[in-house]
Scaffold this active site. Sequence first.
Site, PDB file in Angstrom:
ATOM      1  N   GLY A  88       2.013   1.778  10.714  1.00  0.00           N
ATOM      2  CA  GLY A  88       3.190   3.017  10.598  1.00  0.00           C
ATOM      3  C   GLY A  88       4.160   3.289  11.163  1.00  0.00           C
ATOM      4  O   GLY A  88       4.473   4.409  12.249  1.00  0.00           O
ATOM      5  N   GLU A 126      -6.587   5.036   8.068  1.00  0.00           N
ATOM      6  CA  GLU A 126      -6.662   6.322   7.499  1.00  0.00           C
ATOM      7  C   GLU A 126      -7.747   6.919   6.590  1.00  0.00           C
ATOM      8  O   GLU A 126      -7.862   8.451   6.986  1.00  0.00           O
ATOM      9  CB  GLU A 126      -5.323   6.180   6.731  1.00  0.00           C
ATOM     10  CG  GLU A 126      -3.959   5.744   7.559  1.00  0.00           C
ATOM     11  CD  GLU A 126      -2.511   4.890   7.189  1.00  0.00           C
ATOM     12  OE1 GLU A 126      -2.627   5.602   5.796  1.00  0.00           O
ATOM     13  OE2 GLU A 126      -1.582   5.149   7.747  1.00  0.00           O
ATOM     14  N   SER A 166       2.787  -2.670  10.554  1.00  0.00           N
ATOM     15  CA  SER A 166       4.685  -2.824  10.286  1.00  0.00           C
ATOM     16  C   SER A 166       5.413  -3.972  10.067  1.00  0.00           C
ATOM     17  O   SER A 166       6.274  -4.359  10.605  1.00  0.00           O
ATOM     18  CB  SER A 166       5.275  -2.304  12.415  1.00  0.00           C
ATOM     19  OG  SER A 166       4.706  -0.998  12.223  1.00  0.00           O
ATOM     20  N   HIS A 201      -9.580   1.465   4.974  1.00  0.00           N
ATOM     21  CA  HIS A 201      -8.499   1.456   5.601  1.00  0.00           C
ATOM     22  C   HIS A 201      -8.199   2.378   6.302  1.00  0.00           C
ATOM     23  O   HIS A 201      -8.980   3.475   6.637  1.00  0.00           O
ATOM     24  CB  HIS A 201      -7.584   2.443   4.478  1.00  0.00           C
ATOM     25  CG  HIS A 201      -6.270   2.382   5.021  1.00  0.00           C
ATOM     26  ND1 HIS A 201      -5.373   2.750   6.318  1.00  0.00           N
ATOM     27  CD2 HIS A 201      -4.746   1.417   5.002  1.00  0.00           C
ATOM     28  CE1 HIS A 201      -4.216   2.517   6.266  1.00  0.00           C
ATOM     29  NE2 HIS A 201      -3.651   1.578   5.524  1.00  0.00           N
ATOM     30  N   GLY A 247       2.698  -0.996   4.299  1.00  0.00           N
ATOM     31  CA  GLY A 247       3.044  -0.472   3.986  1.00  0.00           C
ATOM     32  C   GLY A 247       3.964   0.759   3.839  1.00  0.00           C
ATOM     33  O   GLY A 247       4.301   0.130   2.279  1.00  0.00           O
ATOM     34  N   GLY A 248       4.845   0.979   4.589  1.00  0.00           N
ATOM     35  CA  GLY A 248       6.289   1.437   4.586  1.00  0.00           C
ATOM     36  C   GLY A 248       7.268   0.416   3.787  1.00  0.00           C
ATOM     37  O   GLY A 248       7.896   1.111   3.152  1.00  0.00           O
ATOM     38  N   ASN A 294       1.025  -1.411   0.111  1.00  0.00           N
ATOM     39  CA  ASN A 294       0.057  -0.335  -0.182  1.00  0.00           C
ATOM     40  C   ASN A 294       0.826   1.165  -0.129  1.00  0.00           C
ATOM     41  O   ASN A 294       1.610   1.362   0.353  1.00  0.00           O
ATOM     42  CB  ASN A 294      -0.566  -0.046   1.101  1.00  0.00           C
ATOM     43  CG  ASN A 294      -1.805   1.204   1.359  1.00  0.00           C
ATOM     44  OD1 ASN A 294      -1.680   1.917   0.405  1.00  0.00           O
ATOM     45  ND2 ASN A 294      -2.339   1.512   2.570  1.00  0.00           N
ATOM     46  N   TRP A 295       0.804   1.264  -1.437  1.00  0.00           N
ATOM     47  CA  TRP A 295       1.973   3.073  -1.581  1.00  0.00           C
ATOM     48  C   TRP A 295       0.915   4.292  -0.374  1.00  0.00           C
ATOM     49  O   TRP A 295       2.042   5.642  -0.197  1.00  0.00           O
ATOM     50  CB  TRP A 295       2.072   3.409  -2.529  1.00  0.00           C
ATOM     51  CG  TRP A 295       2.922   2.141  -3.270  1.00  0.00           C
ATOM     52  CD1 TRP A 295       3.702   1.211  -3.093  1.00  0.00           C
ATOM     53  CD2 TRP A 295       3.093   2.710  -5.223  1.00  0.00           C
ATOM     54  NE1 TRP A 295       3.886   0.517  -4.128  1.00  0.00           N
ATOM     55  CE2 TRP A 295       4.125   1.265  -5.586  1.00  0.00           C
ATOM     56  CE3 TRP A 295       2.552   3.283  -6.000  1.00  0.00           C
ATOM     57  CZ2 TRP A 295       4.297   1.104  -6.415  1.00  0.00           C
ATOM     58  CZ3 TRP A 295       2.904   3.180  -7.250  1.00  0.00           C
ATOM     59  CH2 TRP A 295       3.796   1.759  -7.427  1.00  0.00           C
ATOM     60  N   LYS A 296      -0.154   4.236  -0.315  1.00  0.00           N
ATOM     61  CA  LYS A 296      -0.414   5.682   0.520  1.00  0.00           C
ATOM     62  C   LYS A 296      -0.322   6.400  -0.234  1.00  0.00           C
ATOM     63  O   LYS A 296      -0.632   6.444  -1.544  1.00  0.00           O
ATOM     64  CB  LYS A 296      -0.026   6.028   1.932  1.00  0.00           C
ATOM     65  CG  LYS A 296      -0.225   4.026   2.965  1.00  0.00           C
ATOM     66  CD  LYS A 296       1.053   4.734   4.363  1.00  0.00           C
ATOM     67  CE  LYS A 296       0.391   3.145   4.923  1.00  0.00           C
ATOM     68  NZ  LYS A 296       0.272   3.092   6.356  1.00  0.00           N
ATOM     69  N   GLU A 350      -5.947  -4.984  10.882  1.00  0.00           N
ATOM     70  CA  GLU A 350      -4.999  -3.805  10.574  1.00  0.00           C
ATOM     71  C   GLU A 350      -4.869  -3.386  12.286  1.00  0.00           C
ATOM     72  O   GLU A 350      -5.684  -2.935  12.195  1.00  0.00           O
ATOM     73  CB  GLU A 350      -4.618  -2.980   9.398  1.00  0.00           C
ATOM     74  CG  GLU A 350      -5.129  -3.448   8.471  1.00  0.00           C
ATOM     75  CD  GLU A 350      -3.607  -2.767   7.460  1.00  0.00           C
ATOM     76  OE1 GLU A 350      -2.936  -2.739   6.846  1.00  0.00           O
ATOM     77  OE2 GLU A 350      -4.077  -1.822   6.913  1.00  0.00           O
TER      78      GLU A 350
HETATM   79  C1  PEP Z   1      -0.801   0.420   5.618  1.00  0.00           C
HETATM   80  O1  PEP Z   1      -0.858   1.261   5.246  1.00  0.00           O
HETATM   81  O2  PEP Z   1      -1.761  -0.492   5.700  1.00  0.00           O
HETATM   82  C2  PEP Z   1       0.459  -0.563   6.479  1.00  0.00           C
HETATM   83  C3  PEP Z   1      -0.191  -1.392   7.394  1.00  0.00           C
HETATM   84  O3  PEP Z   1       1.098   0.414   7.284  1.00  0.00           O
HETATM   85  P1  PEP Z   1       2.790  -0.105   7.699  1.00  0.00           P
HETATM   86  O4  PEP Z   1       3.193  -1.286   6.628  1.00  0.00           O
HETATM   87  O5  PEP Z   1       3.979   1.141   7.291  1.00  0.00           O
HETATM   88  O6  PEP Z   1       2.020  -0.074   8.945  1.00  0.00           O
END
Ligand code: PEP
Length: 268
Positions: free
Chosen positions: A190, A114, A229, A112, A250-251, A26-28, A184
């Site tokens: 994050g 966010e 994470s 999500h 994500g990251g 997930n590039w956000k 999640e």
């Molecule tokens: C996400 O964006 O769904 C996510 C899990 O981010 P991260 O891996 O950065 O925690």
Amino acid sequence: MTPDTQVAAGAARGTRMARRPLIAGNWKLWGTRTQAAEYCERLPGLLPDDPPADVAVCAPFTALELCVQKLHGAGVAVYAQNMHQEPTGAFTGEVSAEMLTELSVEGVVLGHSERRLYNCETDRALQDKVPRALEAGLQPILCVGESEDERERGETERKLRNQVQEGLERVADDRLESVVVAYEPIWAIGTGKVATPEIAQDAVAFIRALVGDRSREAAERVRILYGGSVKPDNAAEILAQPDVDGALVGGASLDPKGLAEIVAAAGR
Ligand code: PEP
């Protein structure tokens, strides 16, 4: 767990082999077309031969078409990060399922945390978005998860039950297995604070049991991911849990090498 969910959880366990893992990056809010082009040129060469998981990148709307072109034939699906539930109308700034499928986008992240936090995404809207995505031929990834406060107050199961039941309410029983659910925990997204494998397994098994309350067959087949994470160095342990069918990353997915390593970890 309630007695019903316990029975359903037991019935659904031990069938992981039948479920192919999915690793979705997930590039956000990342990925100009220039960045996306470079990423998509690098990723296929970094993935293991015969990857042990389905692979997807969830790109911003502006990069979707380019990602589809660049990744054509590379075995990497392109997903969006949101969509509107209506096909057309007075919804300024929104994008419909048909606008995505027209670009050959294959899936969409829905709910999500966010988007729930910053964009007022509601369980009510998700009740329409999830079946709408399926109807259009998109693979929905329905995201659910509790906050740190909710976990500390012992409300994790209540929160997951509400989100899963509401998000799947208008999905017919025989389509449930086509949804991907991503557990999640908000406190892990994050933050670098990954859930322990046990926490991930318990929550994912609980979600599977909730699906089992609707359909035992769907519970055995539905893919449930963990997200929060996930990194190359912690992925294998989490992905080895019997009910965890992949990861929403994500990251760590912003580096194609990181995403490729997590894909490889799904095979260990
Ligand atoms: C996400 O964006 O769904 C996510 C899990 O981010 P991260 O891996 O950065 O925690």
